[in-house]
Design a protein around this motif. Structure first.
Motif, PDB file in Angstrom:
ATOM      1  N   GLY A 175       0.755  -1.262  -0.017  1.00  0.00           N
ATOM      2  CA  GLY A 175       0.122  -0.060  -0.050  1.00  0.00           C
ATOM      3  C   GLY A 175       0.792   1.232  -0.070  1.00  0.00           C
ATOM      4  N   VAL A 176       0.149   2.539   0.210  1.00  0.00           N
ATOM      5  CA  VAL A 176       0.872   3.607  -0.152  1.00  0.00           C
ATOM      6  C   VAL A 176       1.570   3.727   1.189  1.00  0.00           C
ATOM      7  N   ALA A 177       1.109   3.256   2.414  1.00  0.00           N
ATOM      8  CA  ALA A 177       1.788   3.215   3.741  1.00  0.00           C
ATOM      9  C   ALA A 177       3.125   2.546   3.395  1.00  0.00           C
ATOM     10  N   GLN A 178       3.195   1.331   2.932  1.00  0.00           N
ATOM     11  CA  GLN A 178       4.481   0.686   2.717  1.00  0.00           C
ATOM     12  C   GLN A 178       5.579   1.323   1.783  1.00  0.00           C
ATOM     13  N   GLU A 274       4.782  11.308  -4.889  1.00  0.00           N
ATOM     14  CA  GLU A 274       3.499  11.585  -5.107  1.00  0.00           C
ATOM     15  C   GLU A 274       2.537  10.563  -4.778  1.00  0.00           C
ATOM     16  N   ASP A 275       1.753  10.941  -3.955  1.00  0.00           N
ATOM     17  CA  ASP A 275       0.720   9.903  -3.228  1.00  0.00           C
ATOM     18  C   ASP A 275      -0.410  10.248  -4.248  1.00  0.00           C
ATOM     19  N   ASP A 276      -0.709   9.203  -5.146  1.00  0.00           N
ATOM     20  CA  ASP A 276      -1.939   9.052  -5.902  1.00  0.00           C
ATOM     21  C   ASP A 276      -2.970   8.486  -5.245  1.00  0.00           C
ATOM     22  N   TYR A 277      -3.661   8.751  -4.222  1.00  0.00           N
ATOM     23  CA  TYR A 277      -4.156   7.599  -3.271  1.00  0.00           C
ATOM     24  C   TYR A 277      -5.692   7.675  -3.851  1.00  0.00           C
ATOM     25  N   ASP A 278      -6.372   8.474  -4.614  1.00  0.00           N
ATOM     26  CA  ASP A 278      -7.553   8.358  -5.123  1.00  0.00           C
ATOM     27  C   ASP A 278      -7.654   8.667  -6.661  1.00  0.00           C
ATOM     28  N   GLY A 303       0.585   4.427  -5.403  1.00  0.00           N
ATOM     29  CA  GLY A 303      -0.944   4.295  -5.094  1.00  0.00           C
ATOM     30  C   GLY A 303      -1.142   2.884  -4.848  1.00  0.00           C
ATOM     31  N   SER A 304      -2.393   2.676  -4.708  1.00  0.00           N
ATOM     32  CA  SER A 304      -2.843   1.367  -4.302  1.00  0.00           C
ATOM     33  C   SER A 304      -4.205   0.951  -4.466  1.00  0.00           C
ATOM     34  N   VAL A 305      -4.760  -0.084  -4.179  1.00  0.00           N
ATOM     35  CA  VAL A 305      -6.044  -0.480  -4.394  1.00  0.00           C
ATOM     36  C   VAL A 305      -7.057  -0.293  -3.433  1.00  0.00           C
ATOM     37  N   SER A 306      -6.242   0.625  -2.312  1.00  0.00           N
ATOM     38  CA  SER A 306      -7.124   0.837  -1.060  1.00  0.00           C
ATOM     39  C   SER A 306      -8.717   1.687  -1.253  1.00  0.00           C
ATOM     40  N   LYS A 307      -8.523   2.508  -2.385  1.00  0.00           N
ATOM     41  CA  LYS A 307      -9.794   3.122  -2.634  1.00  0.00           C
ATOM     42  C   LYS A 307     -10.571   2.604  -3.542  1.00  0.00           C
ATOM     43  N   LEU A 313      -7.087  -5.489   1.126  1.00  0.00           N
ATOM     44  CA  LEU A 313      -6.269  -6.426   0.250  1.00  0.00           C
ATOM     45  C   LEU A 313      -4.830  -6.033   0.496  1.00  0.00           C
ATOM     46  N   ARG A 314      -4.390  -4.967   0.889  1.00  0.00           N
ATOM     47  CA  ARG A 314      -3.104  -4.501   1.122  1.00  0.00           C
ATOM     48  C   ARG A 314      -2.156  -4.664   0.008  1.00  0.00           C
ATOM     49  N   LEU A 315      -2.558  -3.990  -1.056  1.00  0.00           N
ATOM     50  CA  LEU A 315      -1.947  -4.057  -2.395  1.00  0.00           C
ATOM     51  C   LEU A 315      -1.548  -2.766  -2.971  1.00  0.00           C
TER      52      LEU A 315
HETATM   53  C1  LIG Z   1      -3.421  10.359   1.708  1.00  0.00           C
HETATM   54  C2  LIG Z   1      -3.631   9.061   1.946  1.00  0.00           C
HETATM   55  N1  LIG Z   1      -2.859   8.289   1.079  1.00  0.00           N
HETATM   56  C3  LIG Z   1      -2.977   6.876   1.089  1.00  0.00           C
HETATM   57  C4  LIG Z   1      -3.758   6.198   2.050  1.00  0.00           C
HETATM   58  C5  LIG Z   1      -3.928   4.842   1.731  1.00  0.00           C
HETATM   59  O1  LIG Z   1      -2.938   4.114   2.069  1.00  0.00           O
HETATM   60  P1  LIG Z   1      -2.778   2.687   1.816  1.00  0.00           P
HETATM   61  O2  LIG Z   1      -2.543   2.346   0.540  1.00  0.00           O
HETATM   62  O3  LIG Z   1      -1.692   2.071   2.335  1.00  0.00           O
HETATM   63  O4  LIG Z   1      -4.057   1.727   2.140  1.00  0.00           O
HETATM   64  C6  LIG Z   1      -4.587   6.859   2.763  1.00  0.00           C
HETATM   65  C7  LIG Z   1      -5.246   6.056   3.854  1.00  0.00           C
HETATM   66  O5  LIG Z   1      -6.211   6.622   4.448  1.00  0.00           O
HETATM   67  C8  LIG Z   1      -4.401   8.336   2.801  1.00  0.00           C
HETATM   68  O6  LIG Z   1      -5.300   8.992   3.714  1.00  0.00           O
END
Ligand SMILES: Cc1ncc(COP(=O)(O)O)c(C=O)c1O
Length: 487
Positions: A175-178, A274-278, A303-307, A313-315
């Motif tokens: 995920g973006v976190a890792q 660049e955090d392309d979270y959504d 980026g990730s599949v979190s959104k 899924l943590r991917l």
């Molecule tokens: C700004 C931002 N980026 C990314 C994430 C998602 O992180 P991950 O992809 O690790 O779930 C979040 C989660 O709440 C977020 O608020």
């Protein structure tokens, strides 16, 4: 009856500033739950104050407030009783928001609608992967990720987000976190000690850098993005940004600012994360391509599949510049010896079959409808509000007219009504508006709906971050209505 007074004791020992509110809330709860039955006579304010060890004024104030709200009634002469109407009011309150069936209305942003998870398509991809995967495919994976997934991601991200995507430079992460943690740790090993973060911004960023031993420098935003002056003055060489749809303000960085950000990175021999979270959810505007596409050597993209699918899924993925790639891959290897193979293989198959694109289209339609429901409900129940950050993403910013303020009182009343909302101020560095002052964020960017320049976070009015993607239109309407009735 004694036990009912005991219920009030925790409130009486609340910190002085919160004691009055805690006492009122505890009394309300006692009446609602039936612990204080209708018709019960309350002790005199003097006696109750003595029993609880609080000032008499606090009790008088609580009695008056709850009398005004109908929980209590004062009789002829002296005396206060539990009101008769309270029992009748409980089912009525539920009837008015039938779709929420008494549940909390929760507008906290960050989660997609998990009920839209494509279970059968995912299961089909799983079956097909298990049928095909050779035995050796179950060994330790390449720490960068399975070649099939990196190839599928390269095609997907180039097409959808305009990134320069070489499969060799992609690292599959949880995920973006890792991705953030890996980069932070590599940068720390190279001597960096502070990272710039957007203020307001995601509390995650600060926490992730901190866990790698890096401090964070909060950097102010205006309605075009990060302000260059403070960025240069900060002395940092890495900054984490959400340029396509800033979290949480929802602005899209202006083209000029995107260029300035890259100029800055080149001038300090630095890096933009660049955090392309959504990044997949765009409604009224052409997708803003990823910053990474403009300078892949100065931007790490994640980026990730979190959104888009589910955070459980943590991917996710990280695209790293050449000069960091080996270190990041090595860090990934020493962290967990690579991402779980089956999950990677299933997601690769899911993307290859076009299931991911289909899913994004379904969610896009659903979320657009929900966003429209939110905007309409706010318009109806909070006339004069400005809703910004709505051209993309899974949440919006509502700026309510000043008459609903001050914000603290608004939030307390709404919480009492069972509605969970976050103020924009909670996303300031340091939280709840307590962080260092910076220029306030702004409203929607140039390509979005509504005027720009929503003013500073600490403005008198009420500014809320409202997540809507996880709620059906009916629940959104019921939640906003409930909020309006509470205030
Ligand atoms: C700004 C931002 N980026 C990314 C994430 C998602 O992180 P991950 O992809 O690790 O779930 C979040 C989660 O709440 C977020 O608020």
């Amino acid at each position: 009856m004694t036990s009912a007074w005991e219920l009030l004791l925790p409130a009486a020992s609340a910190p002085a500033r919160a004691r009055g509110r805690a006492l009122r809330q505890a009394l309300r709860d006692a009446v609602r739950s039936g612990r204080l039955a209708a018709g019960t006579r309350l002790p005199s304010s003097r006696d109750l104050a003595a029993d609880l060890g609080v000032s008499r004024g606090l009790v008088t104030e609580a009695y008056e407030q709850l009398t005004a709200e109908g929980y209590l009634r004062s009789g002829r002469g002296a005396g206060t009783w539990v009101g008769e109407a309270v029992r009748a009011a409980r089912p009525r309150a539920r009837d008015l928001s039938p779709r929420s069936s008494g549940d909390l209305a929760d507008f906290v942003p960050g989660t997609p609608d998990l009920s839209l998870f494509p279970r059968s398509a995912w299961a089909a991809a799983q079956r097909s992967v298990l049928a095909d995967l050779p035995h050796e495919g179950l060994g330790y994976p390449d720490p960068r990720g399975l070649p099939a997934l990196r190839t599928a991601l390269a095609e997907l991200l180039a097409r959808r987000r305009g990134v320069v995507a070489d499969p060799e430079r992609i690292v599959v992460v949880s995920g973006v976190a890792q991705a953030t943690a890996l980069l932070a740790s590599v940068l720390h090993a190279r001597g960096m000690r502070t990272a710039g973060v957007e203020d307001p911004g995601s509390p995650q960023h600060h926490a992730l850098y901190a866990s790698a031993g890096l401090g964070t420098a909060p950097l102010p935003l205006d309605d075009e993005g990060l302000v260059p002056g403070p960025l240069y003055a900060s002395g940092v060489r890495v900054v984490v940004t959400t340029p396509a749809h800033q979290f949480p303000t929802g602005i899209a960085y202006a083209p000029r600012r995107r260029a300035e950000l890259l100029d800055w990175a080149r001038s300090v021999d630095g890096l933009v994360l660049e955090d392309d979270y959504d990044g997949d959810f765009r409604y009224d505007r052409a997708p803003v391509g990823a910053l990474q596409g403009l300078d892949p050597e100065r931007v790490a993209y994640t980026g990730s599949v979190s959104k888009s699918l589910a955070p459980g899924l943590r991917l996710g993925w990280l695209l790293v510049p050449d000069w960091l790639a080996d270190d990041v891959v090595e860090r990934k290897r020493t962290t967990d010896l690579g991402h779980p193979t089956l999950d990677q293989a299933v997601f690769a198959r899911f993307v290859e079959r076009g299931d991911y694109d289909r899913r994004l289209r379904v969610c896009q339609r659903a979320y657009r409808e929900r966003r429209d429901a939110l905007v309409a409900a706010l318009d109806e129940h909070f006339p004069g509000s400005r809703v910004t950050g709505i051209a993309a993403g899974l949440h919006a910013i509502a700026t309510l007219p000043e008459r609903y303020g001050p914000e603290e009182g608004f939030l307390a009343r709404v919480a009492e009504a069972g509605v969970t909302v976050r103020p924009l101020a909670a996303y300031r560095h340091g939280g709840a508006g307590g962080g260092p002052a910076g220029a306030g964020p702004a409203g929607e960017g140039p390509a979005g709906a509504g005027p720009v320049g929503a003013g500073p976070v600490a403005a008198k009015g009420v500014r809320l971050v409202l997540g809507y993607a996880h709620l059906t239109p009916g629940r959104i309407r019921a939640g906003v209505e409930r909020m309006a009735r509470a205030v």
